[in-house]
Design a protein around this motif. Structure first.
Motif, PDB file in Angstrom:
ATOM      1  N   SER A 264       0.818  -1.218   0.000  1.00  0.00           N
ATOM      2  CA  SER A 264       0.000   0.000   0.000  1.00  0.00           C
ATOM      3  C   SER A 264       0.857   1.276   0.000  1.00  0.00           C
ATOM      4  CB  SER A 264      -0.954   0.004   1.199  1.00  0.00           C
ATOM      5  OG  SER A 264      -0.211  -0.068   2.388  1.00  0.00           O
ATOM      6  N   GLU A 281      -6.287   0.387  -2.235  1.00  0.00           N
ATOM      7  CA  GLU A 281      -7.751   0.248  -2.217  1.00  0.00           C
ATOM      8  C   GLU A 281      -8.325   0.416  -0.812  1.00  0.00           C
ATOM      9  OE1 GLU A 281     -10.679  -2.820  -4.483  1.00  0.00           O
ATOM     10  OE2 GLU A 281      -9.252  -3.697  -3.105  1.00  0.00           O
ATOM     11  N   ASP A 282      -7.689  -0.200   0.163  1.00  0.00           N
ATOM     12  CA  ASP A 282      -8.199  -0.135   1.542  1.00  0.00           C
ATOM     13  C   ASP A 282      -7.026  -0.394   2.477  1.00  0.00           C
ATOM     14  OD1 ASP A 282      -9.891   0.016   3.723  1.00  0.00           O
ATOM     15  OD2 ASP A 282     -11.388  -1.350   2.885  1.00  0.00           O
ATOM     16  N   PHE A 283      -7.301  -0.298   3.787  1.00  0.00           N
ATOM     17  CA  PHE A 283      -6.234  -0.565   4.756  1.00  0.00           C
ATOM     18  C   PHE A 283      -5.603  -1.926   4.484  1.00  0.00           C
ATOM     19  CE2 PHE A 283      -8.800   2.407   7.361  1.00  0.00           C
ATOM     20  CZ  PHE A 283      -7.809   3.364   7.550  1.00  0.00           C
ATOM     21  N   LYS A 286      -7.027  -5.172   5.738  1.00  0.00           N
ATOM     22  CA  LYS A 286      -8.265  -5.617   5.090  1.00  0.00           C
ATOM     23  C   LYS A 286      -8.001  -6.109   3.673  1.00  0.00           C
ATOM     24  CE  LYS A 286     -11.459  -2.643   7.534  1.00  0.00           C
ATOM     25  NZ  LYS A 286     -12.388  -1.551   7.392  1.00  0.00           N
ATOM     26  N   ARG A 287      -6.843  -5.835   3.125  1.00  0.00           N
ATOM     27  CA  ARG A 287      -6.576  -6.174   1.732  1.00  0.00           C
ATOM     28  C   ARG A 287      -5.448  -7.185   1.514  1.00  0.00           C
ATOM     29  NH1 ARG A 287     -10.615  -5.526   1.078  1.00  0.00           N
ATOM     30  NH2 ARG A 287     -11.897  -4.120  -0.145  1.00  0.00           N
ATOM     31  N   LYS A 362      -4.996   6.366   8.113  1.00  0.00           N
ATOM     32  CA  LYS A 362      -6.387   6.534   7.675  1.00  0.00           C
ATOM     33  C   LYS A 362      -6.460   6.457   6.152  1.00  0.00           C
ATOM     34  CE  LYS A 362      -6.695  11.503   7.375  1.00  0.00           C
ATOM     35  NZ  LYS A 362      -7.026  12.783   7.915  1.00  0.00           N
ATOM     36  N   LEU A 363      -7.672   6.385   5.646  1.00  0.00           N
ATOM     37  CA  LEU A 363      -7.851   6.347   4.190  1.00  0.00           C
ATOM     38  C   LEU A 363      -7.641   7.778   3.712  1.00  0.00           C
ATOM     39  CD1 LEU A 363     -11.052   4.083   4.003  1.00  0.00           C
ATOM     40  CD2 LEU A 363      -8.716   3.420   3.450  1.00  0.00           C
ATOM     41  N   SER A 376      -6.004   4.442  -4.934  1.00  0.00           N
ATOM     42  CA  SER A 376      -7.012   5.267  -4.237  1.00  0.00           C
ATOM     43  C   SER A 376      -6.484   6.037  -3.022  1.00  0.00           C
ATOM     44  CB  SER A 376      -8.164   4.396  -3.741  1.00  0.00           C
ATOM     45  OG  SER A 376      -8.633   3.588  -4.756  1.00  0.00           O
ATOM     46  N   HIS A 377      -5.502   5.477  -2.333  1.00  0.00           N
ATOM     47  CA  HIS A 377      -4.983   6.125  -1.116  1.00  0.00           C
ATOM     48  C   HIS A 377      -3.468   5.938  -1.047  1.00  0.00           C
ATOM     49  CE1 HIS A 377      -9.119   6.419   0.220  1.00  0.00           C
ATOM     50  NE2 HIS A 377      -9.256   5.155  -0.105  1.00  0.00           N
TER      51      HIS A 377
END
Ligand SMILES: Cc1cc2nc3c(=O)[nH]c(=O)nc-3n(C[C@H](O)[C@H](O)[C@H](O)COP(=O)(O)OP(=O)(O)OC[C@H]3O[C@@H](n4cnc5c(N)ncnc54)[C@H](O)[C@@H]3O)c2cc1C
Length: 464
Positions: A264, A281-283, A286-287, A362-363, A376-377
Protein backbone atom coordinates in the motif's frame (compact mmCIF):
# COMPACT_ATOMS: atom_id res chain seq x y z
CA UNK A 1 4.68 -51.24 19.66
CA UNK A 2 1.88 -53.56 18.60
CA UNK A 3 0.46 -53.49 15.07
CA UNK A 4 -3.06 -53.08 16.43
CA UNK A 5 -3.92 -50.48 19.05
CA UNK A 6 -7.22 -49.61 20.67
CA UNK A 7 -8.67 -46.54 22.34
CA UNK A 8 -11.91 -44.72 23.01
CA UNK A 9 -11.02 -41.68 20.91
CA UNK A 10 -8.51 -41.55 18.08
CA UNK A 11 -7.47 -38.03 17.06
CA UNK A 12 -5.90 -37.67 13.61
CA UNK A 13 -3.64 -34.60 13.42
CA UNK A 14 -1.21 -32.74 15.65
CA UNK A 15 -2.22 -29.08 15.30
CA UNK A 16 -4.40 -26.81 17.41
CA UNK A 17 -7.73 -28.48 16.58
CA UNK A 18 -6.37 -31.97 17.21
CA UNK A 19 -4.76 -31.01 20.51
CA UNK A 20 -7.89 -29.22 21.75
CA UNK A 21 -9.88 -32.33 20.84
CA UNK A 22 -7.44 -34.70 22.58
CA UNK A 23 -7.39 -32.60 25.76
CA UNK A 24 -11.17 -32.27 25.82
CA UNK A 25 -11.66 -35.98 25.27
CA UNK A 26 -9.31 -36.72 28.19
CA UNK A 27 -11.26 -34.29 30.35
CA UNK A 28 -14.23 -36.64 29.76
CA UNK A 29 -12.05 -39.56 30.94
CA UNK A 30 -11.81 -41.22 27.54
CA UNK A 31 -8.61 -43.02 26.56
CA UNK A 32 -7.03 -41.08 23.69
CA UNK A 33 -4.46 -41.77 20.98
CA UNK A 34 -3.27 -38.84 18.84
CA UNK A 35 -1.44 -39.52 15.58
CA UNK A 36 0.64 -36.85 13.90
CA UNK A 37 2.14 -37.24 10.39
CA UNK A 38 5.07 -35.02 11.19
CA UNK A 39 8.16 -35.96 13.20
CA UNK A 40 8.25 -34.46 16.70
CA UNK A 41 10.42 -31.50 15.65
CA UNK A 42 7.95 -30.49 12.94
CA UNK A 43 4.81 -31.20 14.98
CA UNK A 44 1.95 -28.76 15.27
CA UNK A 45 0.95 -28.19 11.64
CA UNK A 46 0.03 -24.70 10.52
CA UNK A 47 -0.94 -23.93 14.10
CA UNK A 48 2.74 -23.68 15.00
CA UNK A 49 3.01 -20.66 12.66
CA UNK A 50 0.18 -18.66 14.20
CA UNK A 51 0.25 -15.67 16.49
CA UNK A 52 -3.27 -15.01 17.67
CA UNK A 53 -6.92 -15.96 17.94
CA UNK A 54 -9.96 -13.72 17.50
CA UNK A 55 -12.23 -13.65 20.56
CA UNK A 56 -15.51 -11.97 21.32
CA UNK A 57 -15.70 -10.15 24.67
CA UNK A 58 -18.27 -7.74 26.06
CA UNK A 59 -15.77 -5.97 28.33
CA UNK A 60 -11.96 -5.72 28.59
CA UNK A 61 -10.27 -8.94 29.73
CA UNK A 62 -6.77 -9.64 31.01
CA UNK A 63 -5.58 -10.13 27.44
CA UNK A 64 -7.98 -8.06 25.30
CA UNK A 65 -8.86 -4.37 25.33
CA UNK A 66 -12.33 -2.70 25.18
CA UNK A 67 -15.18 -4.86 23.87
CA UNK A 68 -15.73 -6.90 20.73
CA UNK A 69 -19.32 -8.02 20.63
CA UNK A 70 -20.90 -10.99 18.91
CA UNK A 71 -22.58 -8.66 16.42
CA UNK A 72 -19.44 -6.76 15.50
CA UNK A 73 -17.51 -10.02 15.11
CA UNK A 74 -20.26 -11.48 12.98
CA UNK A 75 -20.41 -8.36 10.80
CA UNK A 76 -16.66 -8.73 10.19
CA UNK A 77 -17.13 -12.35 9.11
CA UNK A 78 -20.19 -11.43 7.02
CA UNK A 79 -18.30 -8.68 5.22
CA UNK A 80 -15.21 -10.70 4.29
CA UNK A 81 -17.26 -13.66 3.07
CA UNK A 82 -19.53 -11.39 1.03
CA UNK A 83 -22.45 -12.74 3.08
CA UNK A 84 -21.68 -16.33 2.07
CA UNK A 85 -21.47 -17.78 5.54
CA UNK A 86 -23.72 -20.00 7.63
CA UNK A 87 -24.90 -17.39 10.14
CA UNK A 88 -26.03 -19.88 12.77
CA UNK A 89 -22.72 -21.74 12.66
CA UNK A 90 -20.64 -18.55 12.53
CA UNK A 91 -22.44 -17.02 15.52
CA UNK A 92 -22.08 -20.30 17.40
CA UNK A 93 -18.30 -20.25 16.93
CA UNK A 94 -18.15 -16.56 17.82
CA UNK A 95 -20.07 -17.03 21.09
CA UNK A 96 -17.91 -20.00 22.04
CA UNK A 97 -14.71 -17.95 21.58
CA UNK A 98 -15.67 -15.99 24.71
CA UNK A 99 -14.51 -18.88 26.89
CA UNK A 100 -11.43 -19.84 24.87
CA UNK A 101 -8.65 -17.84 26.51
CA UNK A 102 -9.45 -19.11 30.03
CA UNK A 103 -9.52 -22.71 28.79
CA UNK A 104 -6.28 -22.18 26.88
CA UNK A 105 -4.56 -20.70 29.93
CA UNK A 106 -5.68 -23.69 31.99
CA UNK A 107 -3.78 -25.88 29.50
CA UNK A 108 -0.56 -23.90 29.60
CA UNK A 109 -0.99 -21.29 26.84
CA UNK A 110 0.24 -17.84 27.79
CA UNK A 111 -0.68 -14.52 26.22
CA UNK A 112 1.09 -11.23 25.54
CA UNK A 113 -0.01 -7.74 24.48
CA UNK A 114 -0.41 -7.41 20.72
CA UNK A 115 2.53 -6.15 18.70
CA UNK A 116 2.15 -2.62 17.40
CA UNK A 117 2.64 -1.70 13.77
CA UNK A 118 1.44 -4.90 12.14
CA UNK A 119 -2.26 -5.52 11.78
CA UNK A 120 -3.61 -3.40 14.69
CA UNK A 121 -5.45 -6.27 16.39
CA UNK A 122 -5.07 -5.56 20.12
CA UNK A 123 -8.81 -5.21 20.70
CA UNK A 124 -10.04 -8.23 18.74
CA UNK A 125 -7.24 -10.79 18.88
CA UNK A 126 -5.47 -12.50 21.78
CA UNK A 127 -1.74 -12.96 21.04
CA UNK A 128 0.10 -16.10 22.18
CA UNK A 129 3.30 -15.49 24.10
CA UNK A 130 5.98 -17.19 22.00
CA UNK A 131 3.56 -17.59 19.07
CA UNK A 132 1.91 -20.75 17.79
CA UNK A 133 5.00 -22.87 18.42
CA UNK A 134 4.79 -22.15 22.14
CA UNK A 135 1.04 -22.83 22.03
CA UNK A 136 1.39 -26.28 20.47
CA UNK A 137 4.32 -27.11 22.76
CA UNK A 138 2.16 -26.22 25.77
CA UNK A 139 -0.71 -28.35 24.49
CA UNK A 140 1.53 -31.35 23.71
CA UNK A 141 2.96 -31.09 27.23
CA UNK A 142 -0.53 -30.92 28.72
CA UNK A 143 -1.69 -33.83 26.55
CA UNK A 144 1.27 -36.00 27.60
CA UNK A 145 0.62 -35.13 31.24
CA UNK A 146 -3.05 -35.99 30.85
CA UNK A 147 -2.15 -39.43 29.46
CA UNK A 148 -2.79 -38.97 25.75
CA UNK A 149 -0.74 -41.49 23.76
CA UNK A 150 1.05 -39.57 21.01
CA UNK A 151 2.46 -41.21 17.90
CA UNK A 152 4.66 -39.07 15.64
CA UNK A 153 5.54 -39.84 12.02
CA UNK A 154 2.22 -41.62 11.79
CA UNK A 155 0.08 -40.86 8.79
CA UNK A 156 -3.52 -42.10 8.71
CA UNK A 157 -4.59 -43.23 5.26
CA UNK A 158 -7.72 -45.40 5.51
CA UNK A 159 -10.97 -45.18 7.44
CA UNK A 160 -12.72 -48.54 7.74
CA UNK A 161 -16.49 -48.08 7.91
CA UNK A 162 -19.04 -50.75 8.77
CA UNK A 163 -22.78 -50.06 9.13
CA UNK A 164 -22.15 -46.33 8.97
CA UNK A 165 -19.60 -46.32 11.78
CA UNK A 166 -15.85 -45.98 11.48
CA UNK A 167 -14.47 -49.06 13.24
CA UNK A 168 -10.78 -48.57 12.70
CA UNK A 169 -8.19 -46.39 11.08
CA UNK A 170 -5.17 -47.64 9.18
CA UNK A 171 -1.95 -45.70 9.32
CA UNK A 172 1.75 -45.97 8.61
CA UNK A 173 3.86 -45.38 11.71
CA UNK A 174 7.56 -44.84 10.95
CA UNK A 175 7.25 -47.11 7.91
CA UNK A 176 5.19 -49.78 9.70
CA UNK A 177 1.54 -50.52 8.97
CA UNK A 178 -0.68 -50.18 12.02
CA UNK A 179 -4.41 -50.36 12.71
CA UNK A 180 -6.13 -48.42 15.47
CA UNK A 181 -9.53 -49.59 16.67
CA UNK A 182 -11.43 -46.63 18.10
CA UNK A 183 -14.95 -46.03 19.33
CA UNK A 184 -14.81 -42.45 18.03
CA UNK A 185 -12.54 -40.75 15.53
CA UNK A 186 -11.77 -37.03 15.38
CA UNK A 187 -10.27 -35.90 12.09
CA UNK A 188 -8.28 -32.70 12.56
CA UNK A 189 -5.75 -33.15 9.79
CA UNK A 190 -5.88 -29.68 8.25
CA UNK A 191 -6.67 -28.75 4.66
CA UNK A 192 -5.05 -29.99 1.44
CA UNK A 193 -2.82 -26.96 0.85
CA UNK A 194 0.44 -28.96 0.82
CA UNK A 195 -0.81 -31.32 -1.88
CA UNK A 196 0.56 -29.70 -5.03
CA UNK A 197 -1.25 -32.09 -7.38
CA UNK A 198 -4.56 -31.24 -5.76
CA UNK A 199 -3.80 -27.51 -5.90
CA UNK A 200 -3.00 -27.91 -9.59
CA UNK A 201 -6.25 -29.79 -10.17
CA UNK A 202 -8.11 -26.83 -8.67
CA UNK A 203 -6.03 -23.90 -9.96
CA UNK A 204 -4.41 -25.23 -13.09
CA UNK A 205 -0.68 -25.04 -13.88
CA UNK A 206 -0.28 -21.67 -12.09
CA UNK A 207 -0.31 -23.64 -8.81
CA UNK A 208 3.17 -24.95 -9.62
CA UNK A 209 4.53 -21.54 -8.66
CA UNK A 210 2.66 -21.31 -5.36
CA UNK A 211 4.57 -21.31 -2.11
CA UNK A 212 3.07 -23.08 0.90
CA UNK A 213 3.40 -20.81 3.93
CA UNK A 214 2.89 -23.56 6.47
CA UNK A 215 3.43 -27.26 7.02
CA UNK A 216 4.24 -29.74 4.25
CA UNK A 217 2.17 -32.40 6.05
CA UNK A 218 -1.35 -31.18 5.22
CA UNK A 219 -1.79 -33.22 2.07
CA UNK A 220 -5.52 -33.78 2.38
CA UNK A 221 -5.20 -37.57 2.72
CA UNK A 222 -8.02 -37.73 5.25
CA UNK A 223 -10.18 -35.32 3.26
CA UNK A 224 -9.87 -37.60 0.19
CA UNK A 225 -10.63 -40.59 2.39
CA UNK A 226 -13.75 -38.92 3.79
CA UNK A 227 -14.79 -38.06 0.23
CA UNK A 228 -14.30 -41.70 -0.79
CA UNK A 229 -16.55 -42.71 2.09
CA UNK A 230 -19.29 -40.33 0.93
CA UNK A 231 -18.90 -37.48 3.39
CA UNK A 232 -20.68 -34.30 2.31
CA UNK A 233 -18.13 -31.90 0.91
CA UNK A 234 -18.52 -28.21 1.48
CA UNK A 235 -16.71 -25.32 -0.22
CA UNK A 236 -14.87 -24.61 -3.41
CA UNK A 237 -11.40 -26.13 -3.94
CA UNK A 238 -9.96 -22.82 -5.19
CA UNK A 239 -11.06 -20.91 -2.11
CA UNK A 240 -8.69 -20.40 0.75
CA UNK A 241 -6.34 -17.90 2.28
CA UNK A 242 -3.51 -16.72 0.04
CA UNK A 243 -1.26 -13.72 0.55
CA UNK A 244 1.57 -12.09 -1.35
CA UNK A 245 4.84 -13.28 0.14
CA UNK A 246 8.46 -12.79 -0.77
CA UNK A 247 9.15 -14.90 -3.86
CA UNK A 248 12.48 -15.97 -2.31
CA UNK A 249 10.66 -17.87 0.47
CA UNK A 250 11.17 -21.62 0.98
CA UNK A 251 8.54 -23.87 -0.65
CA UNK A 252 7.12 -24.82 2.79
CA UNK A 253 7.11 -23.51 6.35
CA UNK A 254 8.37 -19.97 5.67
CA UNK A 255 5.71 -18.76 8.14
CA UNK A 256 4.75 -15.17 8.83
CA UNK A 257 8.15 -13.55 8.36
CA UNK A 258 7.99 -13.93 4.59
CA UNK A 259 4.96 -11.67 4.16
CA UNK A 260 5.55 -8.42 2.27
CA UNK A 261 3.64 -5.57 3.89
CA UNK A 262 4.64 -2.50 1.85
CA UNK A 263 2.22 -2.90 -1.07
CA UNK A 264 0.00 0.00 0.00
CA UNK A 265 3.05 2.29 0.22
CA UNK A 266 4.29 1.78 -3.34
CA UNK A 267 3.32 0.26 -6.65
CA UNK A 268 3.21 -3.35 -7.78
CA UNK A 269 4.21 -4.33 -11.31
CA UNK A 270 4.10 -7.69 -13.09
CA UNK A 271 6.99 -9.26 -15.02
CA UNK A 272 6.05 -7.05 -17.98
CA UNK A 273 6.64 -3.99 -15.81
CA UNK A 274 2.95 -2.98 -15.71
CA UNK A 275 0.72 -2.23 -12.74
CA UNK A 276 -2.42 -4.36 -12.48
CA UNK A 277 -4.38 -3.43 -9.31
CA UNK A 278 -5.13 -0.56 -6.95
CA UNK A 279 -2.44 -0.90 -4.26
CA UNK A 280 -4.21 1.60 -2.00
CA UNK A 281 -7.75 0.25 -2.22
CA UNK A 282 -8.20 -0.13 1.54
CA UNK A 283 -6.23 -0.57 4.76
CA UNK A 284 -3.60 -3.26 4.34
CA UNK A 285 -5.02 -5.55 7.07
CA UNK A 286 -8.26 -5.62 5.09
CA UNK A 287 -6.58 -6.17 1.73
CA UNK A 288 -3.47 -8.29 2.33
CA UNK A 289 -5.41 -11.51 1.82
CA UNK A 290 -6.45 -10.64 -1.75
CA UNK A 291 -2.92 -10.14 -3.05
CA UNK A 292 -2.01 -13.82 -3.18
CA UNK A 293 -4.85 -14.35 -5.63
CA UNK A 294 -3.95 -11.20 -7.59
CA UNK A 295 -0.34 -12.32 -8.04
CA UNK A 296 -1.60 -15.80 -9.02
CA UNK A 297 -3.40 -14.14 -11.95
CA UNK A 298 -0.21 -12.55 -13.35
CA UNK A 299 2.20 -14.09 -15.90
CA UNK A 300 4.42 -16.69 -14.19
CA UNK A 301 2.68 -15.80 -10.91
CA UNK A 302 5.29 -13.22 -10.03
CA UNK A 303 5.12 -9.50 -9.26
CA UNK A 304 7.37 -6.83 -7.77
CA UNK A 305 6.54 -4.24 -5.16
CA UNK A 306 8.50 -1.01 -5.70
CA UNK A 307 8.81 1.70 -3.05
CA UNK A 308 11.04 4.70 -2.54
CA UNK A 309 12.87 5.97 0.54
CA UNK A 310 9.80 7.75 1.91
CA UNK A 311 8.15 4.38 2.62
CA UNK A 312 10.95 3.09 4.82
CA UNK A 313 9.92 2.90 8.47
CA UNK A 314 6.21 2.73 7.67
CA UNK A 315 5.95 -1.06 7.43
CA UNK A 316 7.27 -4.26 9.00
CA UNK A 317 9.98 -5.51 6.61
CA UNK A 318 9.99 -9.14 5.48
CA UNK A 319 12.80 -11.43 6.57
CA UNK A 320 14.48 -10.99 3.19
CA UNK A 321 16.58 -7.96 2.34
CA UNK A 322 14.99 -5.61 -0.15
CA UNK A 323 16.62 -5.20 -3.56
CA UNK A 324 18.04 -1.67 -3.67
CA UNK A 325 19.23 0.68 -6.42
CA UNK A 326 19.81 4.42 -6.74
CA UNK A 327 17.64 4.82 -9.82
CA UNK A 328 14.50 3.18 -11.19
CA UNK A 329 16.24 1.87 -14.35
CA UNK A 330 19.00 0.33 -12.21
CA UNK A 331 16.36 -1.27 -9.97
CA UNK A 332 14.44 -2.65 -12.96
CA UNK A 333 17.64 -4.11 -14.32
CA UNK A 334 18.46 -5.78 -11.00
CA UNK A 335 14.96 -7.29 -10.98
CA UNK A 336 15.30 -8.53 -14.55
CA UNK A 337 12.33 -6.43 -15.69
CA UNK A 338 11.99 -4.51 -18.98
CA UNK A 339 13.73 -1.26 -18.02
CA UNK A 340 11.86 1.05 -20.41
CA UNK A 341 8.43 -0.22 -19.38
CA UNK A 342 9.16 0.07 -15.66
CA UNK A 343 10.47 3.58 -16.18
CA UNK A 344 7.34 4.46 -18.15
CA UNK A 345 5.06 2.89 -15.51
CA UNK A 346 6.72 4.86 -12.71
CA UNK A 347 6.69 8.09 -14.75
CA UNK A 348 2.98 7.69 -15.58
CA UNK A 349 2.21 6.90 -11.96
CA UNK A 350 4.15 9.94 -10.70
CA UNK A 351 2.41 12.21 -13.22
CA UNK A 352 -1.01 10.97 -12.07
CA UNK A 353 -0.42 11.53 -8.34
CA UNK A 354 -2.74 14.14 -6.82
CA UNK A 355 -0.86 15.48 -3.82
CA UNK A 356 -2.67 15.31 -0.46
CA UNK A 357 -1.98 14.85 3.23
CA UNK A 358 -0.27 11.51 3.55
CA UNK A 359 -1.49 9.52 6.55
CA UNK A 360 -0.99 5.77 6.54
CA UNK A 361 -3.30 5.39 9.54
CA UNK A 362 -6.39 6.53 7.67
CA UNK A 363 -7.85 6.35 4.19
CA UNK A 364 -6.05 9.54 3.19
CA UNK A 365 -6.58 11.80 0.18
CA UNK A 366 -3.33 10.93 -1.63
CA UNK A 367 -4.54 9.29 -4.83
CA UNK A 368 -3.95 9.13 -8.56
CA UNK A 369 -6.18 10.44 -11.32
CA UNK A 370 -6.60 9.17 -14.86
CA UNK A 371 -4.57 5.97 -14.41
CA UNK A 372 -5.67 2.45 -15.23
CA UNK A 373 -5.81 1.19 -12.49
CA UNK A 374 -5.79 4.17 -10.16
CA UNK A 375 -4.33 4.06 -6.67
CA UNK A 376 -7.01 5.27 -4.24
CA UNK A 377 -4.98 6.13 -1.12
CA UNK A 378 -1.41 6.66 0.06
CA UNK A 379 -0.30 7.52 -3.49
CA UNK A 380 2.97 9.44 -3.32
CA UNK A 381 5.42 9.97 -6.14
CA UNK A 382 8.12 7.32 -6.33
CA UNK A 383 10.90 9.81 -6.72
CA UNK A 384 13.24 9.68 -3.73
CA UNK A 385 16.11 7.26 -4.10
CA UNK A 386 17.40 4.90 -3.18
CA UNK A 387 14.56 2.75 -4.52
CA UNK A 388 13.64 -0.61 -3.04
CA UNK A 389 11.80 -3.71 -4.34
CA UNK A 390 10.50 -7.05 -3.12
CA UNK A 391 9.61 -9.89 -5.51
CA UNK A 392 6.14 -11.26 -4.73
CA UNK A 393 4.75 -14.78 -5.09
CA UNK A 394 1.46 -16.40 -4.09
CA UNK A 395 1.71 -17.83 -0.59
CA UNK A 396 -1.03 -20.35 0.23
CA UNK A 397 -1.99 -20.29 3.90
CA UNK A 398 -4.80 -22.83 3.99
CA UNK A 399 -7.64 -24.22 1.87
CA UNK A 400 -11.33 -23.97 2.79
CA UNK A 401 -12.92 -26.97 1.08
CA UNK A 402 -13.72 -29.60 3.68
CA UNK A 403 -16.39 -31.78 5.21
CA UNK A 404 -19.81 -30.66 6.36
CA UNK A 405 -20.34 -30.97 10.12
CA UNK A 406 -23.12 -30.48 12.65
CA UNK A 407 -22.86 -28.22 15.68
CA UNK A 408 -21.61 -31.28 17.60
CA UNK A 409 -18.75 -31.53 15.06
CA UNK A 410 -20.19 -34.77 13.63
CA UNK A 411 -19.37 -35.32 9.98
CA UNK A 412 -22.42 -35.23 7.72
CA UNK A 413 -22.45 -38.04 5.17
CA UNK A 414 -24.37 -38.38 1.93
CA UNK A 415 -28.17 -37.82 2.11
CA UNK A 416 -27.57 -35.70 5.22
CA UNK A 417 -26.99 -38.79 7.37
CA UNK A 418 -25.06 -37.68 10.44
CA UNK A 419 -22.12 -39.88 11.36
CA UNK A 420 -22.37 -41.49 14.78
CA UNK A 421 -18.69 -41.62 15.56
CA UNK A 422 -16.68 -39.51 13.09
CA UNK A 423 -16.02 -35.91 14.06
CA UNK A 424 -14.06 -33.15 12.35
CA UNK A 425 -12.40 -29.98 13.61
CA UNK A 426 -10.20 -27.17 12.32
CA UNK A 427 -9.19 -26.43 8.76
CA UNK A 428 -10.85 -29.60 7.49
CA UNK A 429 -14.28 -28.16 8.37
CA UNK A 430 -13.55 -24.40 8.16
CA UNK A 431 -15.54 -24.28 4.90
CA UNK A 432 -18.74 -24.64 6.97
CA UNK A 433 -18.21 -21.02 7.99
CA UNK A 434 -15.63 -19.55 5.61
CA UNK A 435 -16.66 -19.71 1.96
CA UNK A 436 -14.16 -17.05 0.92
CA UNK A 437 -12.32 -14.10 2.48
CA UNK A 438 -10.77 -14.13 5.94
CA UNK A 439 -10.57 -12.19 9.19
CA UNK A 440 -7.28 -12.52 11.07
CA UNK A 441 -7.42 -14.97 13.96
CA UNK A 442 -10.54 -16.83 12.80
CA UNK A 443 -8.71 -20.02 11.79
CA UNK A 444 -7.54 -20.64 15.35
CA UNK A 445 -10.96 -19.59 16.67
CA UNK A 446 -12.73 -22.23 14.54
CA UNK A 447 -10.15 -24.88 15.45
CA UNK A 448 -10.23 -24.17 19.18
CA UNK A 449 -14.02 -24.09 19.37
CA UNK A 450 -14.64 -27.13 17.18
CA UNK A 451 -11.63 -29.03 18.54
CA UNK A 452 -13.04 -28.75 22.05
CA UNK A 453 -16.54 -29.72 20.91
CA UNK A 454 -15.30 -32.64 18.79
CA UNK A 455 -13.21 -34.04 21.65
CA UNK A 456 -16.04 -33.77 24.14
CA UNK A 457 -18.69 -35.26 21.85
CA UNK A 458 -16.35 -38.01 20.63
CA UNK A 459 -15.60 -38.96 24.25
CA UNK A 460 -19.28 -38.88 25.20
CA UNK A 461 -20.09 -41.24 22.33
CA UNK A 462 -17.16 -43.54 23.12
CA UNK A 463 -17.83 -43.84 26.84
CA UNK A 464 -21.66 -43.93 26.73
C1 LIG B 1 2.04 -18.68 8.33
C2 LIG B 1 0.68 -18.86 8.91
C3 LIG B 1 0.23 -17.95 9.88
C4 LIG B 1 -1.05 -18.09 10.41
N1 LIG B 1 -1.43 -17.23 11.40
C5 LIG B 1 -2.64 -17.38 11.98
C6 LIG B 1 -3.00 -16.60 13.12
O1 LIG B 1 -2.22 -15.82 13.65
N2 LIG B 1 -4.26 -16.80 13.63
C7 LIG B 1 -5.13 -17.70 13.09
O2 LIG B 1 -6.26 -17.83 13.56
N3 LIG B 1 -4.79 -18.49 12.05
C8 LIG B 1 -3.57 -18.36 11.49
N4 LIG B 1 -3.21 -19.20 10.48
C9 LIG B 1 -4.15 -20.25 10.05
C10 LIG B 1 -4.07 -21.39 11.09
O3 LIG B 1 -2.78 -21.91 11.06
C11 LIG B 1 -5.06 -22.51 10.82
O4 LIG B 1 -6.35 -22.01 10.65
C12 LIG B 1 -5.06 -23.48 12.02
O5 LIG B 1 -3.77 -23.72 12.46
C13 LIG B 1 -5.71 -24.77 11.64
O6 LIG B 1 -5.52 -25.70 12.68
P1 LIG B 1 -5.69 -27.25 12.40
O7 LIG B 1 -5.41 -27.92 13.67
O8 LIG B 1 -6.97 -27.50 11.70
O9 LIG B 1 -4.56 -27.59 11.29
P2 LIG B 1 -2.98 -27.72 11.49
O10 LIG B 1 -2.49 -26.91 12.60
O11 LIG B 1 -2.38 -27.47 10.15
O12 LIG B 1 -2.79 -29.22 11.89
C14 LIG B 1 -3.02 -30.29 11.01
C15 LIG B 1 -2.23 -31.47 11.52
O13 LIG B 1 -2.64 -32.66 10.88
C16 LIG B 1 -1.48 -33.44 10.59
N5 LIG B 1 -1.87 -34.36 9.52
C17 LIG B 1 -2.25 -34.05 8.27
N6 LIG B 1 -2.62 -35.16 7.61
C18 LIG B 1 -2.49 -36.20 8.48
C19 LIG B 1 -2.73 -37.60 8.40
N7 LIG B 1 -3.19 -38.16 7.30
N8 LIG B 1 -2.45 -38.37 9.50
C20 LIG B 1 -1.98 -37.81 10.65
N9 LIG B 1 -1.75 -36.48 10.77
C21 LIG B 1 -2.01 -35.69 9.71
C22 LIG B 1 -0.43 -32.41 10.26
O14 LIG B 1 0.87 -32.92 10.38
C23 LIG B 1 -0.74 -31.35 11.31
O15 LIG B 1 -0.12 -31.64 12.52
C24 LIG B 1 -1.92 -19.12 9.94
C25 LIG B 1 -1.45 -20.03 9.00
C26 LIG B 1 -0.16 -19.92 8.50
C27 LIG B 1 0.33 -20.93 7.50
Amino acid sequence: MKDTLSCDVLVVGGGNAALCAALSAREQKASVILIESAPREWRGGNSSHTRNLRCMHDAPTDVLTDAYTEDEYFQDVFRVTGGETNEEMARYVIRETASCTDWMKAHGVRFQPSLGGTLHLGRTNAFFLGGGKALVNAYFKAAEKAGVQILYETQAHTLNFSNGECESVEAVCKGRKIRINARSVVIASGGFESNREWLEEAWGPSARNFIIRGTRFNEGVMLRELMRNNACIIGDPTQGHAVAIDARSPRYDGGIVTRVDCVSLGIVVNKEGRRFYDEGEDFWPKRYAIWGRLVAGQPDQIAYCIIDSKAIGHFMPSVFKSIVADTIPALAEKLGLPVDTVQETVAQFNAAVVAGNFDHNKLDDCHTQGLQPNKSHWARKIDQGPFYAYPLATGITFTYMGVKVTREARVVMQDEVVSKNVFAAGEIMAGNILSKGYVAGFGMAIGTVFGRIAGKEAAKHATA
